[in-house]
Write a protein that holds these residues in place. Structure first.
Motif, short mmCIF file in Angstrom:
data_model
loop_
_atom_site.label_atom_id
_atom_site.label_comp_id
_atom_site.label_asym_id
_atom_site.label_seq_id
_atom_site.Cartn_x
_atom_site.Cartn_y
_atom_site.Cartn_z
N VAL A 171 47.11 48.46 30.45
CA VAL A 171 47.35 47.62 28.89
C VAL A 171 45.88 46.74 28.95
O VAL A 171 45.84 46.24 27.64
CB VAL A 171 48.26 46.77 29.13
CG1 VAL A 171 49.82 47.55 29.32
CG2 VAL A 171 48.48 45.64 30.28
N ARG A 172 45.11 46.66 30.03
CA ARG A 172 43.86 46.14 29.65
C ARG A 172 42.79 46.70 30.53
O ARG A 172 43.32 47.37 31.55
CB ARG A 172 43.89 44.53 29.62
CG ARG A 172 44.29 44.07 31.03
CD ARG A 172 44.40 42.59 31.37
NE ARG A 172 45.76 42.18 30.38
CZ ARG A 172 46.79 42.33 30.98
NH1 ARG A 172 47.16 42.77 32.19
NH2 ARG A 172 47.67 41.89 30.34
N GLU A 173 41.63 46.28 30.33
CA GLU A 173 40.38 46.52 31.36
C GLU A 173 39.85 45.37 31.64
O GLU A 173 39.87 44.43 30.90
CB GLU A 173 39.73 47.56 30.81
CG GLU A 173 40.04 48.85 30.37
CD GLU A 173 39.18 49.70 29.86
OE1 GLU A 173 38.29 49.53 29.03
OE2 GLU A 173 39.15 51.16 30.06
N TYR A 174 39.13 45.30 33.02
CA TYR A 174 38.43 43.90 33.28
C TYR A 174 37.08 44.19 33.56
O TYR A 174 36.46 45.29 34.20
CB TYR A 174 39.20 43.69 34.39
CG TYR A 174 40.47 43.08 34.65
CD1 TYR A 174 40.64 41.81 34.31
CD2 TYR A 174 41.64 44.21 34.85
CE1 TYR A 174 42.28 41.36 33.97
CE2 TYR A 174 42.82 43.40 34.71
CZ TYR A 174 42.96 42.41 34.32
OH TYR A 174 44.46 41.94 34.23
N THR A 175 36.30 43.18 32.99
CA THR A 175 34.85 42.94 33.34
C THR A 175 34.87 42.00 34.35
O THR A 175 35.62 41.28 34.74
CB THR A 175 33.92 42.72 32.46
OG1 THR A 175 34.40 41.34 31.75
CG2 THR A 175 33.95 43.73 31.12
N GLU A 176 33.73 41.77 35.18
CA GLU A 176 33.57 40.91 36.08
C GLU A 176 33.81 39.49 35.37
O GLU A 176 34.31 38.45 35.95
CB GLU A 176 32.04 40.79 36.71
CG GLU A 176 31.81 39.77 37.86
CD GLU A 176 30.48 39.82 38.55
OE1 GLU A 176 30.25 38.92 39.20
OE2 GLU A 176 29.98 40.94 38.36
N SER A 177 33.34 39.21 34.33
CA SER A 177 33.46 38.05 33.56
C SER A 177 34.75 37.82 33.23
O SER A 177 35.27 36.43 33.23
CB SER A 177 32.41 37.91 32.24
OG SER A 177 32.84 38.77 31.60
N SER A 178 35.51 38.60 32.62
CA SER A 178 36.78 38.44 32.15
C SER A 178 37.92 38.14 33.49
O SER A 178 38.90 37.18 33.30
CB SER A 178 37.34 39.67 31.41
OG SER A 178 37.53 40.70 32.22
N LEU A 179 37.80 38.81 34.50
CA LEU A 179 38.52 38.67 35.88
C LEU A 179 38.18 37.28 36.33
O LEU A 179 39.11 36.53 36.61
CB LEU A 179 38.22 39.70 36.86
CG LEU A 179 38.93 39.79 38.17
CD1 LEU A 179 40.39 39.63 37.95
CD2 LEU A 179 38.56 40.64 39.07
N ASN A 180 37.00 36.75 36.31
CA ASN A 180 36.64 35.52 36.83
C ASN A 180 37.16 34.31 36.08
O ASN A 180 37.68 33.44 36.58
CB ASN A 180 35.21 35.30 36.74
CG ASN A 180 34.72 34.11 37.55
OD1 ASN A 180 34.57 34.11 38.81
ND2 ASN A 180 34.11 33.26 36.79
N ALA A 181 37.05 34.67 34.53
CA ALA A 181 37.82 33.62 33.60
C ALA A 181 39.37 33.59 33.80
O ALA A 181 39.80 32.34 33.80
CB ALA A 181 37.62 34.00 32.29
#
Length: 209
Positions: A171-181
């Motif tokens: 349902v979503r994908e993650y970047t390093e910044s989005s996971l960190n946030a």
């Protein structure tokens, strides 16, 4: 993905795993009988599972544990009893049978990862691997994981890197910044990214003080 959708997805992959294991179990049968600990160590094909197991400390719970690979490996490495929680009853039955065969100390419970029914602050480490990308309420699942961890304990999260493991059920994908946030929204300390698998982010942090 709703709880019912996640359960259906997990049932599908449990069935595929079971079919594959039946087809290939002959090549492991003698090894399991003679050297069961070695068989458990080499059975997972990805070093990812072994890498995550080595990050775990103390008492351990895997939320969304699937067939219980990390649970079994950590019990093997540490000699400690560890726990797995998943909504799929068939996955929990398979995980229980596998770990009993290998003689490692594990327990599995079929329950919602949003409300496990487990007492707060029961574990030193909680892990959520390859599950947040399937859930509509990612924070609800993370808050339950944090609730189960003792003050100063460790949270470990793993998700596919953006575009590295495409799956229509995500349902979503993650970047390093989005996971960190995302993790910064929790009451956690320094967030550490571990270089274990080029296709996945593996992150750990301390909960509370």
């Amino acid at each position: 993905m709703s709880s019912n959708s996640y359960t259906a997805w997990n049932e599908k992959w449990t069935s595929r795993y079971k079919s594959g294991w039946i087809q290939n179990k002959g090549k492991y049968l003698l090894l399991r009988r003679l050297f069961p600990s070695l068989a458990l160590k080499i059975a997972p094909r990805k070093k990812y599972y072994r890498g995550v197991a080595r990050l775990i400390e103390g008492t351990f719970c895997d939320l969304g544990c699937g067939m219980g690979t990390v649970v079994g490996l950590y019990s093997l490495y540490s000699g400690k009893k560890s726990f797995g929680v998943d909504q799929s009853l068939s996955a929990m039955k398979l995980a229980t049978a596998e770990t009993r065969y290998f003689g490692v100390s594990c327990a599995f419970t079929a329950s919602s990862i949003y409300e496990t029914g487990i007492k707060s602050a029961s574990f030193d480490t909680a892990y959520m691997g390859q599950i947040l990308e399937h859930l509509d309420d990612e924070m609800g699942a993370l808050n339950e994981a944090v609730r189960l961890i003792r003050n100063g304990g460790k949270l470990i999260v793993s998700v596919p890197r953006e575009d590295r493991i495409p799956d229509p059920d995500h349902v979503r994908e993650y970047t390093e910044s989005s996971l960190n946030a995302l993790l910064e929204r929790l009451n956690v300390g320094k967030i550490s990214f571990h270089d274990i698998d080029p296709r996945r982010f593996v992150v750990s942090c301390r909960v509370g003080k």
